[in-house]
Design a protein around this motif. Structure first.
Motif, PDB file in Angstrom:
ATOM      1  N   ASN A 132       0.830  -1.212   0.000  1.00 47.10           N
ATOM      2  CA  ASN A 132       0.000   0.000   0.000  1.00 47.10           C
ATOM      3  C   ASN A 132       0.862   1.259   0.000  1.00 47.10           C
ATOM      4  OD1 ASN A 132      -2.462  -1.263  -0.157  1.00 47.10           O
ATOM      5  ND2 ASN A 132      -2.764  -1.363   2.055  1.00 47.10           N
ATOM      6  N   ILE A 133       2.019   1.202   0.629  1.00 47.35           N
ATOM      7  CA  ILE A 133       2.910   2.373   0.616  1.00 47.35           C
ATOM      8  C   ILE A 133       3.458   2.566  -0.806  1.00 47.35           C
ATOM      9  CG2 ILE A 133       5.004   3.422   1.591  1.00 47.35           C
ATOM     10  CD1 ILE A 133       2.512   3.221   3.493  1.00 47.35           C
ATOM     11  N   ALA A 134       3.730   1.470  -1.511  1.00 46.78           N
ATOM     12  CA  ALA A 134       4.181   1.592  -2.910  1.00 46.78           C
ATOM     13  C   ALA A 134       3.075   2.239  -3.758  1.00 46.78           C
ATOM     14  CB  ALA A 134       4.564   0.225  -3.457  1.00 46.78           C
ATOM     15  N   SER A 135       1.826   1.864  -3.494  1.00 50.88           N
ATOM     16  CA  SER A 135       0.713   2.496  -4.232  1.00 50.88           C
ATOM     17  C   SER A 135       0.610   3.975  -3.888  1.00 50.88           C
ATOM     18  CB  SER A 135      -0.627   1.826  -3.883  1.00 50.88           C
ATOM     19  OG  SER A 135      -0.643   0.496  -4.295  1.00 50.88           O
ATOM     20  N   ILE A 136       0.785   4.297  -2.605  1.00 51.20           N
ATOM     21  CA  ILE A 136       0.729   5.708  -2.196  1.00 51.20           C
ATOM     22  C   ILE A 136       1.837   6.489  -2.906  1.00 51.20           C
ATOM     23  CG2 ILE A 136       1.105   7.276  -0.229  1.00 51.20           C
ATOM     24  CD1 ILE A 136      -0.587   5.335   1.462  1.00 51.20           C
ATOM     25  N   LYS A 137       3.018   5.890  -2.953  1.00 47.21           N
ATOM     26  CA  LYS A 137       4.118   6.577  -3.636  1.00 47.21           C
ATOM     27  C   LYS A 137       3.774   6.803  -5.120  1.00 47.21           C
ATOM     28  CE  LYS A 137       9.001   6.653  -4.558  1.00 47.21           C
ATOM     29  NZ  LYS A 137      10.323   6.092  -4.341  1.00 47.21           N
ATOM     30  N   ARG A 138       3.186   5.800  -5.732  1.00 48.68           N
ATOM     31  CA  ARG A 138       2.837   5.915  -7.163  1.00 48.68           C
ATOM     32  C   ARG A 138       1.845   7.054  -7.418  1.00 48.68           C
ATOM     33  NH1 ARG A 138      -1.225   4.688 -10.348  1.00 48.68           N
ATOM     34  NH2 ARG A 138      -2.466   3.710  -8.719  1.00 48.68           N
ATOM     35  N   ILE A 139       0.831   7.191  -6.549  1.00 50.38           N
ATOM     36  CA  ILE A 139      -0.211   8.206  -6.835  1.00 50.38           C
ATOM     37  C   ILE A 139       0.195   9.606  -6.373  1.00 50.38           C
ATOM     38  CG2 ILE A 139      -2.117   6.549  -6.852  1.00 50.38           C
ATOM     39  CD1 ILE A 139      -2.857   7.633  -4.005  1.00 50.38           C
ATOM     40  N   LEU A 140       1.217   9.693  -5.501  1.00 49.33           N
ATOM     41  CA  LEU A 140       1.629  11.024  -5.034  1.00 49.33           C
ATOM     42  C   LEU A 140       2.358  11.779  -6.129  1.00 49.33           C
ATOM     43  CD1 LEU A 140       2.975  10.537  -1.368  1.00 49.33           C
ATOM     44  CD2 LEU A 140       0.931  11.796  -2.069  1.00 49.33           C
ATOM     45  N   SER A 141       2.083  13.078  -6.184  1.00 48.12           N
ATOM     46  CA  SER A 141       2.843  13.927  -7.092  1.00 48.12           C
ATOM     47  C   SER A 141       4.208  14.198  -6.460  1.00 48.12           C
ATOM     48  CB  SER A 141       2.083  15.226  -7.344  1.00 48.12           C
ATOM     49  OG  SER A 141       1.674  15.773  -6.109  1.00 48.12           O
ATOM     50  N   ASP A 142       5.102  14.788  -7.242  1.00 48.46           N
ATOM     51  CA  ASP A 142       6.426  15.119  -6.736  1.00 48.46           C
ATOM     52  C   ASP A 142       6.278  16.019  -5.504  1.00 48.46           C
ATOM     53  OD1 ASP A 142       9.182  14.953  -6.897  1.00 48.46           O
ATOM     54  OD2 ASP A 142       9.304  16.897  -7.905  1.00 48.46           O
ATOM     55  N   ARG A 143       6.962  15.707  -4.437  1.00 50.68           N
ATOM     56  CA  ARG A 143       6.899  16.425  -3.165  1.00 50.68           C
ATOM     57  C   ARG A 143       5.552  16.270  -2.453  1.00 50.68           C
ATOM     58  NH1 ARG A 143      11.410  19.458  -3.015  1.00 50.68           N
ATOM     59  NH2 ARG A 143      10.736  20.925  -1.446  1.00 50.68           N
TER      60      ARG A 143
END
Ligand SMILES: C[S@@+](CC[C@H](N)C(=O)[O-])C[C@H]1O[C@@H](n2cnc3c(N)ncnc32)[C@H](O)[C@@H]1O
Length: 207
Positions: A132-143
């Protein structure tokens, strides 16, 4: 049965994906990829969302909640508050971040007082897991940022450990006075009972 246009005003505040088996395009999301979009995973009755959306009208907010009654309640409250920058999606959180949201579309992910699954044999059900953290990283924009709160010390320690081991996002400081951040109903209740609140904040490509 009516599958046509929403027949109650608040229903227009529910985001209903046209297809549940592909990533939505940015144009299909609140803010259309132009305005910063924040999501609240497991938004409950929306006390946090209504408050923060009223306070930050220049941003868009999306609540994700699996219980229909709560989704409707948030939409009704947002309608009554006259909010034009809040929508609610009735869907499971992990599915939403894994399959529905496109890459780099979210400026902040809020995860507030998720079920702590206190028994050891249930820890595998905790939402904070490397996938789930990998998914969060994927959907987050830069910064972009991931913000987490709990009243459960064990879950807080778990989050610190998972985040340290997966090294996907960078830990950031978070003092209460750093920026406007309303309390949720659960938080108010726990504080009245004298419980300690733990918070953690992480950033993508920050640090
Ligand atoms: C303990 S409540 C916290 C609500 C809110 N965040 C707050 O702090 O007041 C957890 C909420 O998450 C929802 N929830 C739990 N698991 C979920 C999941 N996998 N997907 C979507 N919603 C979920 C529950 O229905 C509930 O409304």
């Amino acid at each position: 049965m009516n599958f046509g246009a929403p027949n109650r005003a608040y229903e227009r505040l529910e985001l209903v994906p046209s297809d549940y088996f592909r990533h939505l395009t940015r144009a299909e999301l609140p803010g259309e990829g132009i305005v910063p979009l924040e999501i609240d995973l497991g938004c409950g009755d929306g006390s946090f969302l209504i408050d923060i959306a009223s306070h930050l009208p220049e941003r868009q907010f999306l609540g994700v909640e699996r219980l229909l009654g709560r989704v409707r309640k948030v939409a009704r409250k947002a309608e009554r508050a006259g909010l034009a920058n809040l929508q609610v999606l009735r869907l499971e959180s992990a599915y939403t971040i894994g399959w529905i949201l496109p890459d780099a579309c979210i400026s902040r992910v809020h995860l507030l007082f998720p079920d702590p699954w206190p028994k050891k044999r249930h820890h595998k059900n905790r939402f904070v897991q490397p996938d789930n953290i990998a998914s969060i990283k994927r959907i987050l924009s830069d910064r972009g940022e991931f913000l987490f709160k709990t009243d459960h010390e064990g879950y807080f320690e778990w989050v610190k450990e998972v985040m340290h081991e997966c090294k996907l996002l960078t830990p950031l400081g978070w003092e209460e006075s750093d920026f406007y951040y309303p309390e949720t109903d659960f938080e108010r209740q726990w504080k009245e009972e004298g419980r300690k609140i733990y918070r953690a904040r992480f950033g993508k490509n920050l640090g």
